[in-house]
Design a protein around this motif. Structure first.
Motif, PDB file in Angstrom:
ATOM      1  N   SER A  26      -7.687   9.667  -3.490  1.00  0.00           N
ATOM      2  CA  SER A  26      -7.284   9.048  -2.234  1.00  0.00           C
ATOM      3  C   SER A  26      -6.870   7.595  -2.462  1.00  0.00           C
ATOM      4  O   SER A  26      -7.384   6.919  -3.356  1.00  0.00           O
ATOM      5  N   SER A  27      -5.921   7.120  -1.659  1.00  0.00           N
ATOM      6  CA  SER A  27      -5.460   5.731  -1.745  1.00  0.00           C
ATOM      7  C   SER A  27      -6.035   4.922  -0.588  1.00  0.00           C
ATOM      8  O   SER A  27      -6.022   5.383   0.549  1.00  0.00           O
ATOM      9  N   VAL A  30      -8.598  -0.145  -5.536  1.00  0.00           N
ATOM     10  CA  VAL A  30      -8.065   1.124  -6.027  1.00  0.00           C
ATOM     11  C   VAL A  30      -9.213   2.090  -6.285  1.00  0.00           C
ATOM     12  O   VAL A  30     -10.323   1.695  -6.665  1.00  0.00           O
ATOM     13  N   GLY A  31      -8.944   3.375  -6.076  1.00  0.00           N
ATOM     14  CA  GLY A  31      -9.899   4.420  -6.414  1.00  0.00           C
ATOM     15  C   GLY A  31      -9.652   4.912  -7.824  1.00  0.00           C
ATOM     16  O   GLY A  31      -8.543   4.814  -8.358  1.00  0.00           O
ATOM     17  N   CYS A  32     -10.689   5.479  -8.449  1.00  0.00           N
ATOM     18  CA  CYS A  32     -10.597   5.857  -9.855  1.00  0.00           C
ATOM     19  C   CYS A  32     -11.231   7.229 -10.075  1.00  0.00           C
ATOM     20  O   CYS A  32     -12.125   7.651  -9.319  1.00  0.00           O
ATOM     21  N   THR A  35      -3.210   5.145  -5.287  1.00  0.00           N
ATOM     22  CA  THR A  35      -2.292   4.009  -5.165  1.00  0.00           C
ATOM     23  C   THR A  35      -3.090   2.777  -4.726  1.00  0.00           C
ATOM     24  O   THR A  35      -3.828   2.838  -3.740  1.00  0.00           O
ATOM     25  N   PRO A  36      -2.977   1.660  -5.435  1.00  0.00           N
ATOM     26  CA  PRO A  36      -3.753   0.478  -5.060  1.00  0.00           C
ATOM     27  C   PRO A  36      -3.348  -0.071  -3.683  1.00  0.00           C
ATOM     28  O   PRO A  36      -2.257   0.203  -3.184  1.00  0.00           O
ATOM     29  N   TYR A  37      -4.253  -0.867  -3.126  1.00  0.00           N
ATOM     30  CA  TYR A  37      -3.936  -1.703  -1.971  1.00  0.00           C
ATOM     31  C   TYR A  37      -3.935  -3.148  -2.457  1.00  0.00           C
ATOM     32  O   TYR A  37      -4.940  -3.634  -2.980  1.00  0.00           O
ATOM     33  N   THR A  57       0.834  -1.194   0.000  1.00  0.00           N
ATOM     34  CA  THR A  57       0.000   0.000   0.000  1.00  0.00           C
ATOM     35  C   THR A  57       0.873   1.249   0.000  1.00  0.00           C
ATOM     36  O   THR A  57       2.104   1.150   0.122  1.00  0.00           O
ATOM     37  N   LEU A  58       0.248   2.398  -0.162  1.00  0.00           N
ATOM     38  CA  LEU A  58       0.969   3.661  -0.131  1.00  0.00           C
ATOM     39  C   LEU A  58       1.819   3.758   1.136  1.00  0.00           C
ATOM     40  O   LEU A  58       1.314   3.551   2.242  1.00  0.00           O
ATOM     41  N   LEU A  59       3.118   4.004   0.965  1.00  0.00           N
ATOM     42  CA  LEU A  59       4.065   4.112   2.085  1.00  0.00           C
ATOM     43  C   LEU A  59       4.204   2.814   2.887  1.00  0.00           C
ATOM     44  O   LEU A  59       4.623   2.819   4.032  1.00  0.00           O
TER      45      LEU A  59
END
Length: 351
Positions: free
Chosen positions: A211-212, A182-184, A172-174, A17-19
């Motif tokens: 947002s991720s 993922v958001g789109c 950013t996907p999880y 995930t992000l970070l």
């Protein structure tokens, strides 16, 4: 009482995930911090920084908008190496094994040897890549403004699959064990099969999503530009709860146990109970909050026109510094100090 997850300060095997983790620690784990007293060093990147730094084994990796990835020795604040890409960079780098990965406006994801800066491979999309790379089971996943999610082999960069969604992808996907969330830009949150890219479900919100997502308690947590925070059932996409803030949400949630926090463009940081969506508190920290918070042991940190530390139990601001004005950046929190990037291109070590 806020229960904080524990994690080893060593690099995680995966970067899903992000970070790197739900708490947005960049793989550092939720370390007990002391409040820093001064800047130990300052590094000038030469152009603005709109992404977050990441740290591994004493080297800080920072991407500047001009397209340069900087590797900085945190002991001295001096450059170890630089890599110049062919476009601007807004994506936060990711770490996996001996690689540092980052997306670029030239439509590519780059994989570099994190020790030398040598390019190992690149993978191409058809538009800018602001999504960070995530890695699970030897596969790198990322989204592109061309509206596709890509899966490439982590060793070679060879494409395994790509899937067109309904709008640009800056989220950013999880990467869960078998699913990708993922958001789109079309306003939907998507769940894809990680092995094929097949769409398993898509849940609409009222506006685009930058947002991720984070995952906790079988829920996918994400913000939308429709002003709302959503908690969706991971298996079906059913909306379990949502909460409306005062403006759109580009911030990504940070989660630890049953505690979640996210910023809104209304300038407030919001904290929720993950299972129920009950608001624990909200605190105004700036005119606009678009960065993700980061969770340390006993502290919640946010960059928004400066760097703030809040008590996660009640949302009170307990420390602040008038540094690090970057809009999208997230601090790197360690037991030795805090590292932040600013919109003006300065990187600071606070100790």
């Amino acid at each position: 009482m806020v229960m904080m997850e524990t994690a080893t300060p060593n690099a995680p095997r995966e970067w899903p995930t992000l970070l790197g983790d739900n708490a947005r620690t960049g793989g550092q784990g939720q370390i007990k911090l002391h409040f820093p007293e001064k800047a130990a060093w300052q590094y000038r990147a030469g152009s603005a920084v709109r992404s977050a730094p990441v740290l591994r084994e004493g080297i800080l990796y920072v991407a500047s908008v001009s397209g340069v990835l900087h590797a900085i020795d945190v002991g001295t604040g001096t450059s170890k190496w630089k890599f110049e890409s062919a476009g601007q960079v807004y994506a936060t780098p990711s770490l996996f094994g001996n690689m540092v990965l980052f997306g670029c406006d030239d439509g590519k994801i780059y994989a570099l040897d994190r020790h030398s800066g040598k390019k190992l491979w690149e993978a191409a999309s058809q538009a800018e890549v602001w999504s960070s790379a995530v890695v699970r089971d030897g596969v790198v996943f990322f989204g592109s403004a061309d509206g596709k999610v890509y899966a490439v082999d982590a060793r070679s960069g060879h494409e395994k699959w790509s899937k067109s969604l309904g709008g640009r992808i800056y989220s950013t996907p999880y990467a869960a064990e078998h699913q990708l969330y993922v958001g789109c830009g079309d306003g939907k949150v998507y769940c894809l099969a990680a092995d094929s890219g097949k769409i398993l479900w898509g849940t609409p919100t009222g506006n685009g999503i930058d947002s991720s997502p984070a995952m906790a308690n079988g829920l996918v947590l994400i913000g939308s530009e429709d002003f709302c925070v959503y908690a969706l059932k991971a298996s079906t996409g059913e909306v379990r709860w949502k909460y409306e803030t005062g403006l759109g949400i580009a911030s990504s949630p940070a989660v630890s146990g049953d505690f979640a926090a996210i910023g809104s463009k209304d300038g407030f940081l919001y904290a929720f109970d993950v299972p129920t969506g009950q608001l624990r508190w909200k605190t105004e920290v700036a005119e606009v909050v678009t960065a993700s918070p980061a969770i340390a042991d006993g502290g919640l940190w946010i960059q928004a026109g400066g760097l703030f530390a809040l008590d996660p139990a009640n949302g009170k601001i307990v420390w602040r510094a008038a540094l690090g004005t970057a809009i999208q950046s997230v601090p790197v929190l360690t037991g030795e100090g805090i590292y932040i990037a600013s919109l003006s291109g300065e990187i600071y070590a606070l100790r």
